[in-house]
Design a protein around this motif. Structure first.
Motif, short mmCIF file in Angstrom:
data_model
loop_
_atom_site.label_atom_id
_atom_site.label_comp_id
_atom_site.label_asym_id
_atom_site.label_seq_id
_atom_site.Cartn_x
_atom_site.Cartn_y
_atom_site.Cartn_z
N THR A 29 0.84 -1.19 0.00
CA THR A 29 0.00 0.00 0.00
C THR A 29 0.88 1.25 0.00
OG1 THR A 29 -0.09 0.17 2.41
CG2 THR A 29 -1.77 -1.21 1.34
N GLU A 30 0.25 2.38 -0.30
CA GLU A 30 0.98 3.65 -0.24
C GLU A 30 1.52 3.87 1.17
OE1 GLU A 30 0.22 8.46 -0.82
OE2 GLU A 30 -1.48 7.08 -0.92
N HIS A 31 0.70 3.61 2.17
CA HIS A 31 1.13 3.80 3.56
C HIS A 31 2.34 2.94 3.89
CE1 HIS A 31 0.97 3.13 7.97
NE2 HIS A 31 0.67 4.40 7.99
N ALA A 32 2.32 1.69 3.45
CA ALA A 32 3.44 0.79 3.73
C ALA A 32 4.71 1.26 3.01
CB ALA A 32 3.08 -0.63 3.31
N LEU A 33 4.57 1.76 1.79
CA LEU A 33 5.73 2.23 1.04
C LEU A 33 6.33 3.47 1.69
CD1 LEU A 33 7.65 2.08 -1.33
CD2 LEU A 33 5.90 3.14 -2.78
N GLN B 13 0.85 13.83 10.09
CA GLN B 13 -0.33 14.26 10.82
C GLN B 13 -0.79 15.65 10.38
OE1 GLN B 13 2.67 13.90 12.01
NE2 GLN B 13 3.23 15.66 13.28
N GLU B 14 0.08 16.37 9.63
CA GLU B 14 -0.25 17.70 9.13
C GLU B 14 -0.72 17.58 7.67
OE1 GLU B 14 3.08 20.29 9.65
OE2 GLU B 14 3.35 19.71 11.75
N PRO B 15 -1.91 18.09 7.36
CA PRO B 15 -2.47 17.91 6.00
C PRO B 15 -1.55 18.37 4.88
CG PRO B 15 -4.16 18.72 7.48
CD PRO B 15 -2.88 18.75 8.26
N LEU B 16 -0.88 19.52 5.04
CA LEU B 16 -0.02 20.00 3.95
C LEU B 16 1.16 19.06 3.73
CD1 LEU B 16 0.75 22.02 1.79
CD2 LEU B 16 1.87 23.41 3.57
N SER B 17 1.81 18.64 4.81
CA SER B 17 2.94 17.71 4.69
C SER B 17 2.48 16.38 4.12
CB SER B 17 3.60 17.51 6.06
OG SER B 17 4.72 16.65 5.94
N LEU B 18 1.29 15.93 4.53
CA LEU B 18 0.74 14.68 4.00
C LEU B 18 0.53 14.79 2.49
CD1 LEU B 18 -0.47 11.84 4.45
CD2 LEU B 18 -2.67 12.98 4.87
N PHE B 19 -0.06 15.91 2.04
CA PHE B 19 -0.28 16.09 0.61
C PHE B 19 1.05 16.11 -0.14
CE2 PHE B 19 -0.27 18.86 -3.09
CZ PHE B 19 -1.23 18.25 -3.88
N HIS C 150 -4.42 2.02 12.11
CA HIS C 150 -3.94 3.33 11.64
C HIS C 150 -4.06 4.43 12.69
CE1 HIS C 150 -3.22 1.94 7.57
NE2 HIS C 150 -4.39 1.35 7.58
N HIS C 151 -4.38 4.07 13.93
CA HIS C 151 -4.49 5.08 14.97
C HIS C 151 -3.11 5.69 15.23
CE1 HIS C 151 -5.36 7.06 18.76
NE2 HIS C 151 -6.64 6.93 18.48
N PRO C 152 -3.04 7.04 15.37
CA PRO C 152 -1.74 7.68 15.61
C PRO C 152 -0.99 7.11 16.81
CG PRO C 152 -3.40 9.33 15.08
CD PRO C 152 -4.12 8.01 15.20
N ASP C 153 -1.71 6.67 17.84
CA ASP C 153 -1.04 6.09 19.00
C ASP C 153 -0.33 4.78 18.68
OD1 ASP C 153 -3.61 7.06 21.43
OD2 ASP C 153 -1.99 8.19 20.48
N ARG C 154 -0.70 4.15 17.55
CA ARG C 154 -0.07 2.89 17.14
C ARG C 154 0.83 3.08 15.92
NH1 ARG C 154 -3.37 -2.09 18.58
NH2 ARG C 154 -4.68 -1.42 20.31
N GLY C 155 1.21 4.31 15.67
CA GLY C 155 2.12 4.58 14.56
C GLY C 155 1.45 5.00 13.27
N GLY C 156 0.10 5.11 13.29
CA GLY C 156 -0.60 5.55 12.10
C GLY C 156 -0.60 7.07 12.00
N ASP C 157 -1.44 7.61 11.11
CA ASP C 157 -1.50 9.06 10.98
C ASP C 157 -2.94 9.53 10.99
OD1 ASP C 157 -2.34 9.70 7.94
OD2 ASP C 157 -1.07 7.92 7.98
N GLN D 97 -8.85 9.77 9.56
CA GLN D 97 -10.00 10.59 9.15
C GLN D 97 -10.68 10.00 7.92
OE1 GLN D 97 -8.16 14.42 8.74
NE2 GLN D 97 -8.56 15.00 10.86
N ARG D 98 -9.87 9.51 6.97
CA ARG D 98 -10.47 8.89 5.78
C ARG D 98 -11.23 7.62 6.15
NH1 ARG D 98 -5.50 10.43 3.42
NH2 ARG D 98 -4.66 8.32 3.56
N ILE D 99 -10.69 6.86 7.09
CA ILE D 99 -11.37 5.64 7.54
C ILE D 99 -12.69 5.99 8.22
CG2 ILE D 99 -11.19 3.72 9.19
CD1 ILE D 99 -8.15 3.71 8.56
#
Length: 201
Positions: free
Chosen positions: A32-36, A54-60, A176-183, A188-190
């Motif tokens: 997946t994109e996240h895994a890559l 976690q910041e929308p601009l950096s994520l984009f 994908h929870h941020p506390d478990r290393g997600g973002d 939010q998309r989920i």
């Protein structure tokens, strides 16, 4: 766009393309994109190592740069008889002979390729523009497209019932929870996908 033009206009270096390709070769079955992004971050590859997902601009910016790399690599690999699948949930390399003719190859004018190979798209996006883009993401899609996109986000396919949706939502939200290393953006998309599928709106 020629290879020479790509080299001049591209916001990424040939060395970065090679690092992305190395990660793809390690996982020939796809990822997946996240895994890559996680692989590139953990390997200390910039700009992915310093991305603030976690910041929308950096994520984009991170998403755009990765997909820019992928579309450049697709062009290169196609000349070598390989096909690079590019989807946020499925990125992988396969022989061209294994790609279904009906749906595998892009149309003569591929709008996604044109978008991600245009560096001005990256330059013109600021924090406010990205926030607006995220806010309009679901509203721009028709009802059927919303459902299809929501199913893709939750890695589901019709037919699917409410219990399955809830179970898959809980599983992915935990992963994908941020506390478990997600973002936060992925979470939010989920959440949005669950809402679309369970309310039908």
């Amino acid at each position: 766009m020629t290879a020479a033009a790509d080299a001049v206009a591209s916001p990424v270096s040939p060395a970065l393309l090679e690092r992305v390709l190395e990660c793809l070769r390690v996982r020939p079955d796809g990822l997946t994109e996240h895994a890559l992004i996680t692989q590139l971050r953990d390997a200390g590859v910039e700009p992915f190592a310093g991305a603030r997902l976690q910041e929308p601009l950096s994520l984009f910016q991170t998403h755009f740069l990765l997909f820019h790399c992928l579309y450049r690599l697709r062009d290169r690999l196609a000349e070598q008889g390989e096909w690079l699948r590019i989807h946020c949930l499925d990125i992988g390399i396969e022989p061209v002979s294994g790609v279904p003719r009906a749906g595998g190859f892009p149309a003569p004018h591929d709008p996604l390729r044109a978008y991600y190979l245009d560096p001005t798209r990256l330059d013109t996006m600021d924090a406010a523009a990205v926030e607006a883009l995220l806010g309009e993401f679901w509203s721009r899609l028709g009802r059927d497209e919303q459902r299809e996109q929501a199913l893709a986000v939750l890695e589901l396919a019709d037919p699917v019932d409410a219990d399955t949706i809830r179970h898959q939502y809980r599983r992915m939200a935990q992963r994908h929870h941020p506390d478990r290393g997600g973002d936060t953006a992925t979470l939010q998309r989920i959440n949005a996908a669950r809402w679309v599928l369970l309310t039908g709106e």
